[in-house]
Write a protein that holds these residues in place. Structure first.
Motif, PDB file in Angstrom:
ATOM      1  N   ARG A  82       0.846  -1.197   0.000  1.00 56.18           N
ATOM      2  CA  ARG A  82       0.000   0.000   0.000  1.00 56.18           C
ATOM      3  C   ARG A  82       0.878   1.241   0.000  1.00 56.18           C
ATOM      4  O   ARG A  82       1.890   1.293   0.698  1.00 56.18           O
ATOM      5  CB  ARG A  82      -0.920   0.026   1.222  1.00 56.18           C
ATOM      6  N   LEU A 164      -4.004 -12.054   7.865  1.00 54.83           N
ATOM      7  CA  LEU A 164      -5.347 -11.621   7.467  1.00 54.83           C
ATOM      8  C   LEU A 164      -6.221 -12.815   7.108  1.00 54.83           C
ATOM      9  O   LEU A 164      -7.364 -12.923   7.572  1.00 54.83           O
ATOM     10  CB  LEU A 164      -5.259 -10.663   6.284  1.00 54.83           C
ATOM     11  N   ALA A 254     -11.916   1.467   4.445  1.00 54.24           N
ATOM     12  CA  ALA A 254     -10.849   0.810   5.206  1.00 54.24           C
ATOM     13  C   ALA A 254      -9.482   1.376   4.867  1.00 54.24           C
ATOM     14  O   ALA A 254      -8.576   1.397   5.704  1.00 54.24           O
ATOM     15  CB  ALA A 254     -10.867  -0.696   4.944  1.00 54.24           C
ATOM     16  N   TRP A 257      -7.549   3.826   7.098  1.00 55.91           N
ATOM     17  CA  TRP A 257      -6.827   3.342   8.277  1.00 55.91           C
ATOM     18  C   TRP A 257      -5.486   2.782   7.805  1.00 55.91           C
ATOM     19  O   TRP A 257      -5.430   1.831   7.035  1.00 55.91           O
ATOM     20  CB  TRP A 257      -7.637   2.262   8.991  1.00 55.91           C
ATOM     21  N   SER A 260      -4.671  -0.965   7.764  1.00 56.93           N
ATOM     22  CA  SER A 260      -5.557  -1.887   7.050  1.00 56.93           C
ATOM     23  C   SER A 260      -4.843  -2.539   5.875  1.00 56.93           C
ATOM     24  O   SER A 260      -4.128  -1.878   5.114  1.00 56.93           O
ATOM     25  CB  SER A 260      -6.806  -1.150   6.570  1.00 56.93           C
ATOM     26  N   ASP A 263      -7.602  -1.783   0.799  1.00 55.18           N
ATOM     27  CA  ASP A 263      -7.930  -0.468   0.269  1.00 55.18           C
ATOM     28  C   ASP A 263      -8.437  -0.663  -1.151  1.00 55.18           C
ATOM     29  O   ASP A 263      -8.664  -1.791  -1.586  1.00 55.18           O
ATOM     30  CB  ASP A 263      -6.729   0.481   0.341  1.00 55.18           C
ATOM     31  N   TRP A 312      -9.011 -10.235  15.460  1.00 47.46           N
ATOM     32  CA  TRP A 312     -10.252  -9.506  15.164  1.00 47.46           C
ATOM     33  C   TRP A 312     -11.109  -9.280  16.407  1.00 47.46           C
ATOM     34  O   TRP A 312     -11.949  -8.399  16.437  1.00 47.46           O
ATOM     35  CB  TRP A 312     -11.037 -10.196  14.049  1.00 47.46           C
TER      36      TRP A 312
END
Length: 448
Positions: A82, A164, A254, A257, A260, A263, A312
């Motif tokens: 990201r 994840l 999302a 953040w 995260s 995206d 989570w």
């Protein structure tokens, strides 16, 4: 043979360095902060040298030429999933590697191994894949032997994507875009490392592109179910099909953040799927790559399962604690009859203006604690917020026990419920990441 690993502090680069170090290979490793990277390295450092290089700054070919030798094997494992700043994909994935590849060709290195990504192409829809594709195209045109390896989703227990997917796998209910029909072909980290090591040792003389993938494609929902079984859950999770437009909208939200994984970019890549033939990869490994059905070793399944649940559940628990404090403010400031609140304060010796001040002040303090639970950083939560909440609860409990001990016998448990609340706060406190000392950033300087 000396191996130069660009991005050796990252998930893949660190794994490559460990594998080559086990073979006694001399290493030159680069990182933005080599001091920290060396301190955190998990392999013996006797044959490892470190070099400060920040690809976001796009060091020119002359910088790399000063450190490369003829006969080196250069592995470019630098990458970001990201963008943290505009232009980061182009700098880290394209422009900086182009300078590196030109320097490799001029220095006469034996082989360049470019860790790209499955789906990388100059005309790809995602900026991530386009930036990787631009670098791949340039490397193919360089007068240097090269291997462009394009991994699919890489599973490694410490990897962000694996964490994840493990978190998703344990959930009893999943909302997946299109019901999770997208094809994936995840590959295990150990196979990716074995493939890169095999290429480095063989030193192929021509340029080639190899898809590093698992043995066969699998649907996204089936992948999660197979992981779920390995983590000890026998039943398949309920899957709620999510419209693509709604999924993309949620991904954009999302993306605000910074922690995260999801995206707009990663959502698009997931919707496009990720699969390719495994024949070339199998040939270099000398065996079939590991199936995704055997990603989780039996001895590590329980720890991974607990970690997945915590990943989570902890945010959910933190928001629940925040809402308790905020709701306490709402109730105290007006929903609960004010005269009854003042009567309770009178029983602990506070009356008149003092009682009014205490009631309003305590309500505002509760609101501040609730907002802080959501807004403060992990460091400030650990240093100040959690101990402050526990201390305040202990004070409230002690004061009410002294003045109104009958509340312990109340059927709604206004005091006894403080016990699980305190345990929840203590768990959140214990699970905060350790506070690191301030980092010293080592930047490459064009004047040096």
């Amino acid at each position: 043979m000396r191996v130069v690993i660009v991005g050796a502090s990252g998930f893949l680069g660190r794994a490559f360095a460990e594998a080559f170090a086990e073979r006694g290979t001399s290493l030159l490793c680069t990182a933005r902060d080599p001091v920290r990277a060396s301190a955190e390295a998990t392999w013996p450092q006797a044959h490892t040298a470190w070099l400060a290089a920040d690809l976001m700054q796009v060091p020119p070919a002359s910088f790399w030429a000063a450190h490369l030798r003829a006969g080196d094997v250069v592995v470019n494992a630098a990458g970001v999933l990201r963008e943290r700043a505009a232009g980061e994909f182009d700098a880290v994935h394209h422009r900086a590697p182009v300078q590196l590849f030109d320097a490799c060709a001029a220095a006469g290195v034996a082989l360049v191994i470019q860790v790209s990504a499955l789906g990388a192409a100059v005309d790809a829809r995602s900026a991530y894949h386009r930036s990787k594709g631009e670098a791949d195209r340039h490397l193919r045109q360089c007068r240097v032997a090269s291997a462009i390896v394009q991994p699919s989703l890489v599973w490694g227990d410490e990897g962000a994507s694996a964490q994840l997917f493990a978190m998703l796998a344990v959930m009893p209910l999943l909302a997946l875009p299109g019901g999770g029909r997208q094809p994936l072909q995840p590959v295990h980290l150990h196979d990716v490392v074995a493939g890169v090591v095999a290429l480095a040792e063989a030193r192929p003389a021509r340029s080639r592109t190899i898809a590093f993938v698992g043995p066969a494609p699998v649907r996204f929902d089936d992948y999660l179910f197979d992981l779920r079984r390995q983590l000890g859950h026998a039943r398949r999770a309920w899957v709620l099909p999510l419209p693509e437009g709604l999924f993309r909208f949620a991904a954009r939200i999302a993306g605000h953040w910074k922690g995260s994984f999801l995206d707009a970019e990663t959502a698009g890549m997931l919707l496009d799927g990720n699969a390719a033939p495994a024949d070339d990869f199998t040939q270099w490994l000398g065996r079939a790559p590991r199936s995704h059905r055997a990603f989780v070793p039996a001895q590590g399944a329980e720890a991974l399962r607990r970690g997945a649940w915590l990943r989570w559940m902890l945010p959910l628990l933190r928001w629940s604690v925040a809402l308790v404090w905020i709701w306490t403010f709402v109730v105290s400031i007006g929903l609960y009859p004010r005269d009854q609140s003042l009567a309770l304060l009178a029983r602990v010796g506070a009356e008149g203006p003092l009682a009014e001040w205490l009631l309003n002040g305590a309500a505002l303090f509760d609101l501040a604690l609730g907002i802080g639970t959501i807004a403060l950083s992990a460091a400030w939560r650990a240093r100040l917020l959690w101990p402050l909440q526990l201390g305040l609860m202990a004070f409230y409990t002690a004061a009410i026990t002294w003045a109104m001990p009958e509340f312990w016998l109340h059927p709604f448990g206004p005091l006894s419920k403080n016990l699980p609340m305190a345990a929840a706060i203590l768990l959140l406190w214990c699970m905060e990441p350790p506070v690191r000392p301030k980092e010293t950033r080592h930047r490459w300087n064009t004047s040096s």
